[in-house]
Design a protein around this motif. Structure first.
Motif, PDB file in Angstrom:
ATOM      1  N   VAL A  86      47.681 106.186 -58.472  1.00 11.17           N
ATOM      2  CA  VAL A  86      48.053 105.238 -59.518  1.00 11.17           C
ATOM      3  C   VAL A  86      47.837 103.788 -59.091  1.00 11.17           C
ATOM      4  CG1 VAL A  86      49.690 106.861 -60.519  1.00 11.17           C
ATOM      5  CG2 VAL A  86      50.498 105.160 -58.846  1.00 11.17           C
ATOM      6  N   THR A  87      47.611 103.582 -57.803  1.00  9.38           N
ATOM      7  CA  THR A  87      47.327 102.241 -57.301  1.00  9.38           C
ATOM      8  C   THR A  87      46.541 102.353 -56.000  1.00  9.38           C
ATOM      9  OG1 THR A  87      48.278 100.119 -56.582  1.00  9.38           O
ATOM     10  CG2 THR A  87      49.527 102.113 -56.049  1.00  9.38           C
ATOM     11  N   ARG A  90      43.500  97.562 -56.925  1.00 13.99           N
ATOM     12  CA  ARG A  90      44.348  97.173 -58.058  1.00 13.99           C
ATOM     13  C   ARG A  90      45.263  98.322 -58.458  1.00 13.99           C
ATOM     14  NH1 ARG A  90      42.836  99.335 -62.958  1.00 13.99           N
ATOM     15  NH2 ARG A  90      40.865 100.498 -62.971  1.00 13.99           N
ATOM     16  N   HIS A  91      46.219  98.013 -59.328  1.00 17.66           N
ATOM     17  CA  HIS A  91      47.042  99.035 -59.960  1.00 17.66           C
ATOM     18  C   HIS A  91      46.292  99.614 -61.160  1.00 17.66           C
ATOM     19  CE1 HIS A  91      50.324  97.632 -57.518  1.00 17.66           C
ATOM     20  NE2 HIS A  91      50.430  96.476 -58.148  1.00 17.66           N
ATOM     21  N   ARG A  92      46.407 100.922 -61.390  1.00 17.81           N
ATOM     22  CA  ARG A  92      45.870 101.535 -62.601  1.00 17.81           C
ATOM     23  C   ARG A  92      46.775 101.177 -63.792  1.00 17.81           C
ATOM     24  NH1 ARG A  92      42.784 101.654 -59.334  1.00 17.81           N
ATOM     25  NH2 ARG A  92      41.839 103.373 -58.179  1.00 17.81           N
ATOM     26  N   THR A  93      46.176 101.076 -64.950  1.00 15.26           N
ATOM     27  CA  THR A  93      46.966 100.835 -66.164  1.00 15.26           C
ATOM     28  C   THR A  93      47.634 102.132 -66.607  1.00 15.26           C
ATOM     29  OG1 THR A  93      45.189 101.369 -67.712  1.00 15.26           O
ATOM     30  CG2 THR A  93      45.273  99.099 -66.860  1.00 15.26           C
ATOM     31  N   GLY A 106      48.817 107.084 -54.083  1.00 13.37           N
ATOM     32  CA  GLY A 106      48.161 105.805 -54.061  1.00 13.37           C
ATOM     33  C   GLY A 106      47.149 105.738 -52.928  1.00 13.37           C
ATOM     34  N   PRO A 133      52.587 104.569 -54.311  1.00 12.11           N
ATOM     35  CA  PRO A 133      52.856 104.541 -55.750  1.00 12.11           C
ATOM     36  C   PRO A 133      54.104 103.765 -56.145  1.00 12.11           C
ATOM     37  CG  PRO A 133      53.323 106.709 -54.831  1.00 12.11           C
ATOM     38  CD  PRO A 133      52.614 105.929 -53.761  1.00 12.11           C
ATOM     39  N   HIS A 163      53.837 100.216 -57.615  1.00 14.15           N
ATOM     40  CA  HIS A 163      53.294  99.988 -58.965  1.00 14.15           C
ATOM     41  C   HIS A 163      54.387  99.391 -59.843  1.00 14.15           C
ATOM     42  CE1 HIS A 163      51.362 100.577 -62.823  1.00 14.15           C
ATOM     43  NE2 HIS A 163      50.261 101.011 -62.226  1.00 14.15           N
ATOM     44  N   PHE A 191      56.204 101.899 -62.262  1.00 14.45           N
ATOM     45  CA  PHE A 191      56.339 103.186 -61.585  1.00 14.45           C
ATOM     46  C   PHE A 191      57.135 104.197 -62.419  1.00 14.45           C
ATOM     47  CE2 PHE A 191      58.952 105.894 -58.752  1.00 14.45           C
ATOM     48  CZ  PHE A 191      57.944 106.658 -58.195  1.00 14.45           C
TER      49      PHE A 191
END
Length: 466
Positions: A102-103, A123-126, A151, A154, A157, A160
């Protein structure tokens, strides 16, 4: 006639560890060990130790079972394994465990990190991307067995808990969070909120060593206090936890038994996963000539450093016997009863004989009889045990819950050195990448991360399209 210094056993396809081109490979027995011999036309001969127990290595083949396919495949087969991952139609195993990163970012910059994570990397995922990743898994699996939120780290994020809420709305049987434990150690309120996602929720906690120097070499920091406080908080909420140990020969391999014994003493711990270092990603303090550690060496260390398991308790996992070893036990009060030895190996392969009744041990029977009186549902007990006991027969054990289970898993993530296409085709631990393909963990780290994409195309361009 002159003889070679080894016994030729088998043939497979491997990779040159320098250029990652496919090469022919012999499997040979020499000096009571198993080696892979391979030769690259550009980089010459390689000899790689792949097992230290010849009989166990040969016995793994007896545990192969019929492949379980995903509901759909995601990519075509053009170039041949391992250059078509996605999953392609040539892959032989569905996703027993699927990882969602997720990141890219992490609150550590570990010297050992297959994902190259750090506080400022990527980057962080949307949330939209993450939900799409989850939907890809559900489309392939229907009801995914285990999904791991990972990650990077995670828990850094910013959304989260929204990610966990989305995952919990999906038909996922068992949800995990892969974490270094820093936030869990520092924020009890965070742990209390995590506990609201139980049952069928678990923490996959990095736990490499009790030694300052080993942690600094693997993680860049002395994390002993962080680990201790994280376990304290997880115990307080009895939040199911797996201790995950990255092993490097001579660094922390003498602690295998100690970590298993420690895990057994913790209320929250359901098992220990032992992972020899995969030669991939960021690997600053690693010498492949001296620091590699084979799956069979881990298995031998468990037998030598604990008195819990015997050789009969540590079995190949049928979905990928070359890369996975399992040992299960029941925790009943202060007693630990190895469970895997009670399984007829034929039951792992024959679905017509898939029920185990525990009658082998009088003390175990007495504990079970006592637990029958708790009134727990038989179906619930079976569901909780079976959901995480990959490839084992159904359990007829009323009164037991996931709290009574303790498992030791050896997870050998194959890299370019010991790459064996037979095992890669059976890989059952997968990652959803940014292109929404499902990639075996091993090949993801070799070929499919962003920094490797251009070189993968170079390799593909050398191959006539199939």
């Amino acid at each position: 006639m002159p003889e070679r210094p080894y016994v030729y056993y088998d043939f497979t396809i491997s990779l040159c560890s320098t250029c990652l081109r496919r090469v022919d490979a012999k499997i040979v027995f020499e000096d009571d060990k198993v080696y892979m011999h391979k030769n690259c036309r550009f980089h010459g001969f390689e000899k790689v130790l792949i097992a230290t127990d010849i009989e166990y290595y040969k016995n793994c083949r007896n545990y192969a079972k019929r492949s379980e396919m995903p509901l759909k495949f995601n990519t075509a087969t053009h170039y041949g394994c391992p250059y078509d991952c996605g999953l392609c139609r040539d892959h032989e195993q569905h996703s027993c465990l699927t990882v969602i990163e997720v990141t890219d970012r992490c609150n550590l910059a570990c010297p050992t990190c297959y994902a190259m994570s750090s506080p400022h990397y990527g980057r962080h995922r949307t949330l939209g991307e993450i939900e799409q990743m989850l939907d890809v898994i559900v489309a392939n699996e229907g009801e995914p067995d285990v999904v791991q939120i990972s990650g990077g780290e995670p828990t850094v994020h910013p959304q989260f808990f929204e990610i966990l809420d989305i995952a919990k709305r999906k038909p996922i049987k068992h949800l995990m969070v892969n974490t270094n434990g820093i936030r869990i150690a520092k924020d009890e309120a965070f742990v209390a909120r995590l506990a609201t996602y139980a049952p069928d929720f678990e923490i996959y906690l990095q736990f490499d060593s009790f030694k300052k120097e080993a942690l600094e070499q693997l993680r860049g920091e002395d994390l002993r206090e962080v680990r201790s406080k994280a376990i304290e908080n997880l115990n307080k909420y009895n939040l199911s936890t797996t201790l995950v140990v990255t092993l490097q020969k001579g660094l922390n391999t003498d602690e295998i038994g100690k970590i298993i014994e420690y895990g057994l003493q913790q209320r929250c711990v359901r098992g220990v996963t032992l992972q020899p270092t995969q030669q991939a990603g960021r690997l600053e303090n690693f010498n492949p000539a001296t620091d590699r550690y084979t799956m069979t060496e881990v298995r031998t260390a468990i037998l030598e450093q604990t008195d819990i398991f015997t050789a009969a308790d540590l079995l190949p996992v049928p979905c990928n016997p070359d890369a996975l070893v399992m040992g299960y036990a029941l925790k009943l009060g202060d007693c630990v009863f190895p469970l895997t030895r009670m399984i007829d190996p034929n039951d792992l392969l024959d679905n017509s004989r898939n029920t185990i009744v525990y009658e082998q041990d009088e003390l175990l029977k007495s504990h079970l009889l006592h637990m029958f009186s708790t009134g727990n549902s038989v179906d619930v007990a079976k569901e909780h045990l079976k959901s995480i006991m990959c490839c084992l027969p159904d359990i007829d054990a009323p009164g037991l819950s996931y709290d009574n289970l303790f498992r030791v898993i050896i997870m050998n993530f194959i890299d370019a050195q010991n790459f064996d296409v037979r095992a890669i085709k059976k890989s059952c631990v997968h990652i959803v990448n940014k292109d929404m393909n499902i990639i075996p963990f091993e090949t993801m780290n070799l070929f499919y991360r962003d920094d490797k994409a251009a070189y993968l195309e170079t390799l593909r361009n050398e191959i006539p399209v199939m």
